[in-house]
Write a protein that holds these residues in place. Structure first.
Motif, PDB file in Angstrom:
ATOM      1  N   ASN A 132      13.838  11.831  16.759  1.00 54.31           N
ATOM      2  CA  ASN A 132      14.932  11.968  15.790  1.00 54.31           C
ATOM      3  C   ASN A 132      14.523  11.535  14.377  1.00 54.31           C
ATOM      4  N   TYR A 133      13.273  11.709  14.062  1.00 57.56           N
ATOM      5  CA  TYR A 133      12.741  11.324  12.760  1.00 57.56           C
ATOM      6  C   TYR A 133      11.535  12.201  12.453  1.00 57.56           C
ATOM      7  N   LEU A 134      11.334  12.551  11.202  1.00 54.72           N
ATOM      8  CA  LEU A 134      10.073  13.172  10.753  1.00 54.72           C
ATOM      9  C   LEU A 134       9.677  12.546   9.421  1.00 54.72           C
ATOM     10  N   HIS A 135       8.378  12.448   9.203  1.00 52.37           N
ATOM     11  CA  HIS A 135       7.833  11.945   7.931  1.00 52.37           C
ATOM     12  C   HIS A 135       8.267  12.896   6.796  1.00 52.37           C
ATOM     13  N   ASN A 136       8.418  12.355   5.586  1.00 53.44           N
ATOM     14  CA  ASN A 136       8.871  13.185   4.456  1.00 53.44           C
ATOM     15  C   ASN A 136       7.958  14.392   4.202  1.00 53.44           C
ATOM     16  N   HIS A 137       6.639  14.171   4.184  1.00 52.60           N
ATOM     17  CA  HIS A 137       5.715  15.270   3.922  1.00 52.60           C
ATOM     18  C   HIS A 137       5.848  16.334   5.023  1.00 52.60           C
TER      19      HIS A 137
ATOM     20  N   GLU B 242       0.823  -1.230   0.000  1.00 52.02           N
ATOM     21  CA  GLU B 242       0.000   0.000   0.000  1.00 52.02           C
ATOM     22  C   GLU B 242       0.853   1.275   0.000  1.00 52.02           C
ATOM     23  N   TYR B 243       2.166   1.118  -0.179  1.00 53.35           N
ATOM     24  CA  TYR B 243       3.079   2.255  -0.047  1.00 53.35           C
ATOM     25  C   TYR B 243       2.701   3.419  -0.964  1.00 53.35           C
ATOM     26  N   SER B 244       2.493   3.145  -2.261  1.00 57.66           N
ATOM     27  CA  SER B 244       2.281   4.287  -3.164  1.00 57.66           C
ATOM     28  C   SER B 244       0.951   4.998  -2.845  1.00 57.66           C
TER      29      SER B 244
ATOM     30  N   TRP C  35      15.948   8.394  -5.090  1.00 55.11           N
ATOM     31  CA  TRP C  35      16.053   9.860  -4.889  1.00 55.11           C
ATOM     32  C   TRP C  35      17.316  10.140  -4.090  1.00 55.11           C
ATOM     33  N   ARG C  36      17.553   9.325  -3.094  1.00 51.45           N
ATOM     34  CA  ARG C  36      18.743   9.517  -2.258  1.00 51.45           C
ATOM     35  C   ARG C  36      20.015   9.451  -3.123  1.00 51.45           C
ATOM     36  N   THR C  37      20.063   8.402  -3.978  1.00 46.77           N
ATOM     37  CA  THR C  37      21.235   8.210  -4.848  1.00 46.77           C
ATOM     38  C   THR C  37      21.383   9.424  -5.764  1.00 46.77           C
TER      39      THR C  37
ATOM     40  N   TYR D  98      18.130  11.101  12.876  1.00 38.58           N
ATOM     41  CA  TYR D  98      18.950   9.884  12.829  1.00 38.58           C
ATOM     42  C   TYR D  98      19.427   9.603  11.402  1.00 38.58           C
ATOM     43  N   ASP D  99      18.672  10.098  10.403  1.00 36.63           N
ATOM     44  CA  ASP D  99      19.104   9.856   9.025  1.00 36.63           C
ATOM     45  C   ASP D  99      19.812  11.065   8.423  1.00 36.63           C
ATOM     46  N   GLY D 100      20.187  12.046   9.250  1.00 26.76           N
ATOM     47  CA  GLY D 100      20.778  13.296   8.754  1.00 26.76           C
ATOM     48  C   GLY D 100      21.870  13.043   7.711  1.00 26.76           C
ATOM     49  N   ASP D 101      21.713  13.670   6.566  1.00 27.03           N
ATOM     50  CA  ASP D 101      22.621  13.402   5.455  1.00 27.03           C
ATOM     51  C   ASP D 101      22.864  14.709   4.703  1.00 27.03           C
ATOM     52  N   ALA D 102      24.135  15.015   4.425  1.00 25.08           N
ATOM     53  CA  ALA D 102      24.479  16.307   3.798  1.00 25.08           C
ATOM     54  C   ALA D 102      23.689  16.529   2.505  1.00 25.08           C
TER      55      ALA D 102
ATOM     56  N   ILE E  64       5.028   3.877   5.887  1.00 27.31           N
ATOM     57  CA  ILE E  64       6.337   4.181   5.282  1.00 27.31           C
ATOM     58  C   ILE E  64       7.372   3.276   5.948  1.00 27.31           C
ATOM     59  N   SER E  65       8.553   3.186   5.364  1.00 26.99           N
ATOM     60  CA  SER E  65       9.485   2.153   5.858  1.00 26.99           C
ATOM     61  C   SER E  65      10.258   2.558   7.114  1.00 26.99           C
ATOM     62  N   CYS E  66      10.491   3.848   7.332  1.00 29.16           N
ATOM     63  CA  CYS E  66      11.347   4.339   8.433  1.00 29.16           C
ATOM     64  C   CYS E  66      12.739   3.692   8.387  1.00 29.16           C
ATOM     65  N   LEU E  67      13.199   3.380   7.207  1.00 32.52           N
ATOM     66  CA  LEU E  67      14.508   2.727   7.085  1.00 32.52           C
ATOM     67  C   LEU E  67      15.640   3.730   6.834  1.00 32.52           C
ATOM     68  N   SER E  68      15.306   5.007   6.633  1.00 32.21           N
ATOM     69  CA  SER E  68      16.351   5.969   6.255  1.00 32.21           C
ATOM     70  C   SER E  68      17.521   6.050   7.249  1.00 32.21           C
ATOM     71  N   PRO E  69      17.306   5.924   8.569  1.00 31.70           N
ATOM     72  CA  PRO E  69      18.476   5.976   9.468  1.00 31.70           C
ATOM     73  C   PRO E  69      19.477   4.855   9.153  1.00 31.70           C
TER      74      PRO E  69
HETATM   75  C1  LIG Z   1      13.615  19.361   4.014  1.00 34.92           C
HETATM   76  C2  LIG Z   1      13.957  17.904   3.876  1.00 34.92           C
HETATM   77  C3  LIG Z   1      15.059  17.398   4.544  1.00 34.92           C
HETATM   78  C4  LIG Z   1      15.395  16.035   4.414  1.00 34.92           C
HETATM   79  N1  LIG Z   1      16.509  15.563   5.077  1.00 34.92           N
HETATM   80  C5  LIG Z   1      16.896  14.270   4.901  1.00 34.92           C
HETATM   81  C6  LIG Z   1      18.071  13.767   5.528  1.00 34.92           C
HETATM   82  O1  LIG Z   1      18.807  14.476   6.213  1.00 34.92           O
HETATM   83  N2  LIG Z   1      18.357  12.452   5.359  1.00 34.92           N
HETATM   84  C7  LIG Z   1      17.580  11.616   4.594  1.00 34.92           C
HETATM   85  O2  LIG Z   1      17.900  10.430   4.490  1.00 34.92           O
HETATM   86  N3  LIG Z   1      16.488  12.080   3.970  1.00 34.92           N
HETATM   87  C8  LIG Z   1      16.115  13.372   4.104  1.00 34.92           C
HETATM   88  N4  LIG Z   1      14.980  13.827   3.473  1.00 34.92           N
HETATM   89  C9  LIG Z   1      14.260  12.916   2.546  1.00 34.92           C
HETATM   90  C10 LIG Z   1      13.092  12.123   3.138  1.00 34.92           C
HETATM   91  O3  LIG Z   1      12.265  12.968   3.877  1.00 34.92           O
HETATM   92  C11 LIG Z   1      13.561  10.952   4.030  1.00 34.92           C
HETATM   93  O4  LIG Z   1      14.537  10.172   3.361  1.00 34.92           O
HETATM   94  C12 LIG Z   1      12.358  10.038   4.347  1.00 34.92           C
HETATM   95  O5  LIG Z   1      11.369  10.786   5.000  1.00 34.92           O
HETATM   96  C13 LIG Z   1      12.821   8.903   5.207  1.00 34.92           C
HETATM   97  O6  LIG Z   1      11.733   8.180   5.723  1.00 34.92           O
HETATM   98  P1  LIG Z   1      11.444   6.673   5.316  1.00 34.92           P
HETATM   99  O7  LIG Z   1      12.676   5.849   5.416  1.00 34.92           O
HETATM  100  O8  LIG Z   1      10.280   6.225   6.092  1.00 34.92           O
HETATM  101  O9  LIG Z   1      11.064   6.852   3.780  1.00 34.92           O
HETATM  102  P2  LIG Z   1      10.268   5.920   2.784  1.00 34.92           P
HETATM  103  O10 LIG Z   1       9.115   6.694   2.263  1.00 34.92           O
HETATM  104  O11 LIG Z   1       9.986   4.599   3.349  1.00 34.92           O
HETATM  105  O12 LIG Z   1      11.292   5.797   1.571  1.00 34.92           O
HETATM  106  C14 LIG Z   1      12.252   4.740   1.440  1.00 34.92           C
HETATM  107  C15 LIG Z   1      13.622   5.325   1.320  1.00 34.92           C
HETATM  108  O13 LIG Z   1      13.725   6.163   0.171  1.00 34.92           O
HETATM  109  C16 LIG Z   1      14.586   7.280   0.432  1.00 34.92           C
HETATM  110  N5  LIG Z   1      13.819   8.521   0.284  1.00 34.92           N
HETATM  111  C17 LIG Z   1      12.484   8.671   0.435  1.00 34.92           C
HETATM  112  N6  LIG Z   1      12.134   9.946   0.172  1.00 34.92           N
HETATM  113  C18 LIG Z   1      13.264  10.605  -0.145  1.00 34.92           C
HETATM  114  C19 LIG Z   1      13.566  11.946  -0.519  1.00 34.92           C
HETATM  115  N7  LIG Z   1      12.600  12.872  -0.645  1.00 34.92           N
HETATM  116  N8  LIG Z   1      14.857  12.268  -0.743  1.00 34.92           N
HETATM  117  C20 LIG Z   1      15.837  11.352  -0.649  1.00 34.92           C
HETATM  118  N9  LIG Z   1      15.610  10.069  -0.303  1.00 34.92           N
HETATM  119  C21 LIG Z   1      14.350   9.697  -0.059  1.00 34.92           C
HETATM  120  C22 LIG Z   1      15.101   7.107   1.844  1.00 34.92           C
HETATM  121  O14 LIG Z   1      16.353   6.464   1.819  1.00 34.92           O
HETATM  122  C23 LIG Z   1      14.040   6.231   2.471  1.00 34.92           C
HETATM  123  O15 LIG Z   1      14.527   5.482   3.556  1.00 34.92           O
HETATM  124  C24 LIG Z   1      14.612  15.181   3.595  1.00 34.92           C
HETATM  125  C25 LIG Z   1      13.490  15.712   2.942  1.00 34.92           C
HETATM  126  C26 LIG Z   1      13.163  17.050   3.081  1.00 34.92           C
HETATM  127  C27 LIG Z   1      11.952  17.582   2.364  1.00 34.92           C
END
Ligand SMILES: Cc1cc2nc3c(=O)[nH]c(=O)nc-3n(C[C@H](O)[C@H](O)[C@H](O)COP(=O)(O)OP(=O)(O)OC[C@H]3O[C@@H](n4cnc5c(N)ncnc54)[C@H](O)[C@@H]3O)c2cc1C
Length: 380
Positions: free
Chosen positions: A139-144, A24-26, A80-82, A173-177, A41-46
């Protein structure tokens, strides 16, 4: 919300998400149902940020469950990250200019009451205050929510985006330049020039499932502008033709050696490099520092189980190693800044995924997206 500090806990999280929620992700990914309901959402970014789980590993598992078409949105998000990382590698001055601007602005805003109220979660905007607390506590916030947060910070509270990006890096926790700096630039309207992201009351209400109401925002603010133009440099990310038996340095972005491209090479010793706050321009919160050090400890344990000679040292101790070492490339950010400033001699090893994908990062994401099927077939 709980983020374990081992690869085992990351794999467990991955497996639950893929088996129960990926289908149901999309449909649901844009909803922020609150910190106690994050299953959409996955919360795997950290873990991805620290290389505990790799992008390709995650894509492979997702594709073993559903077809590419069904997975398309999820794979796009992962890549997107890549894309952001490659975009910044091609224009590293965006990062160094950001830090220079930050140092100046920090000084100007050190006694600013609006800024202090914002980082204390003491504004007149209820949802924003809640997100500040969530960021500090979880140490986490949703993307939206990151998009709304950055937009409110920049256009309603009228604070410099550079300080907001610093606040995120301090706590996430996922802070990335790359993802963070470019995410904030995108919201401000200087990444895609002239196109800012404006948070609106209806959008927040809808996608928080009506958890907030009466949100007074500046919904018509003009975009931020920047006169700086960055052109993409030439890619030079080559691995050695023949490996010698040397030491290997692993930084905080590659903490799963056993799944890396170099897992079958022989190294004399592996040094896991921690980076204390004194070496950083942006000081990280105590909780985040602890999270990182536990992830490093877990990698040490896993390497020692494989009888690999491993030691944890600080970045500043690299100069005490009396020979040139290999190092898994730390990518643009604080670790690389320290290495360059101190002229440390390291022979970097680059991931195949990065070497291949970064060549497509010179234009916008919509162009990069066209190459996703090619990236997937190359690596799967
Ligand atoms: C202002 C702002 C600051 C952000 N800062 C960071 C940050 O410091 N570190 C970070 O990892 N992401 C950052 N993001 C991107 C994104 O918000 C997070 O990667 C995502 O919310 C992580 O949650 P998730 O693992 O549940 O994502 P899911 O929705 O489950 O997505 C799976 C994976 O896809 C990648 N991903 C998803 N959305 C994005 C995106 N918009 N950009 C890049 N990769 C994405 C992540 O690796 C994520 O773990 C930022 C976005 C915004 C708008």
């Amino acid at each position: 919300m709980n983020f374990g500090t081992s690869r085992a806990s990351a794999i467990e999280k991955l497996s639950v998400f893929v088996n129960q929620n990926l289908f149901e992700y999309s449909k649901l990914r844009n909803f922020d149902f609150g910190p106690s309901n994050r299953s959409n959402i996955s919360c795997l970014s950290p873990y991805i940020t620290h290389g505990i789980i790799s992008e390709l590993e995650l894509i492979k598992i997702a594709l073993s469950k559903f077809s590419f078409t069904k997975n398309e949105k999820f794979i796009q998000e992962i890549l997107w990250r890549t894309y952001w990382k490659g975009w910044l590698e091609l224009r590293p001055n965006v990062w160094t200019d950001y830090l220079d601007e930050l140092k100046k602005i920090r000084n100007e805003f050190k006694d600013n009451a609006n800024y202090k109220n914002a980082i204390e979660g003491n504004t007149s905007i209820e949802c924003f205050n809640e997100w500040v607390n969530e960021l500090r506590n979880n140490n986490y916030l949703h993307n939206h929510t990151r998009m709304w947060f950055a937009s409110i910070w920049t256009f309603t509270l009228e604070l410099p985006w550079q300080l907001g990006a610093e606040f995120f890096i301090k706590h996430l926790y996922d802070g990335d330049a790359a993802a963070n700096t470019l995410g904030w630039r995108w919201v401000a309207g200087i990444q895609t020039q002239g196109k800012n992201y404006l948070a609106s009351e209806w959008n927040i209400k809808k996608f928080t499932n009506n958890r907030f109401s009466n949100i007074k925002l500046n919904e018509n603010a003009p975009t931020k502008t920047s006169s700086k133009i960055y052109t993409a440099s030439k890619l030079e990310f080559n691995n050695p033709q023949n490996f010698e038996e040397k030491n290997l340095l692993i930084f905080e972005n590659n903490l799963s050696f056993e799944i890396s491209d170099f897992k079958d090479q022989k190294f004399k010793k592996i040094f896991l490099i921690s980076n204390k706050n004194e070496n950083r321009t942006i000081e990280l919160s105590e909780k985040l520092m602890k999270f990182k050090s536990q992830l490093i400890e877990d990698q040490k344990k896993r390497l020692e189980e494989k009888l690999i000679n491993t030691e944890i040292i600080d970045l500043s101790e690299i100069q005490n190693i009396n020979e040139t070492s290999y190092g898994l490339y730390p990518t643009v950010g604080e670790n690389l800044d320290y290495i360059n400033t101190n002229n440390l001699k390291i022979e970097f090893l680059y991931r195949k995924l990065d070497q291949f994908s970064w060549q497509y990062c010179n234009k916008g994401f919509f162009n990069f997206k066209n190459y996703i099927p090619k990236i997937i077939t190359t690596f799967n």
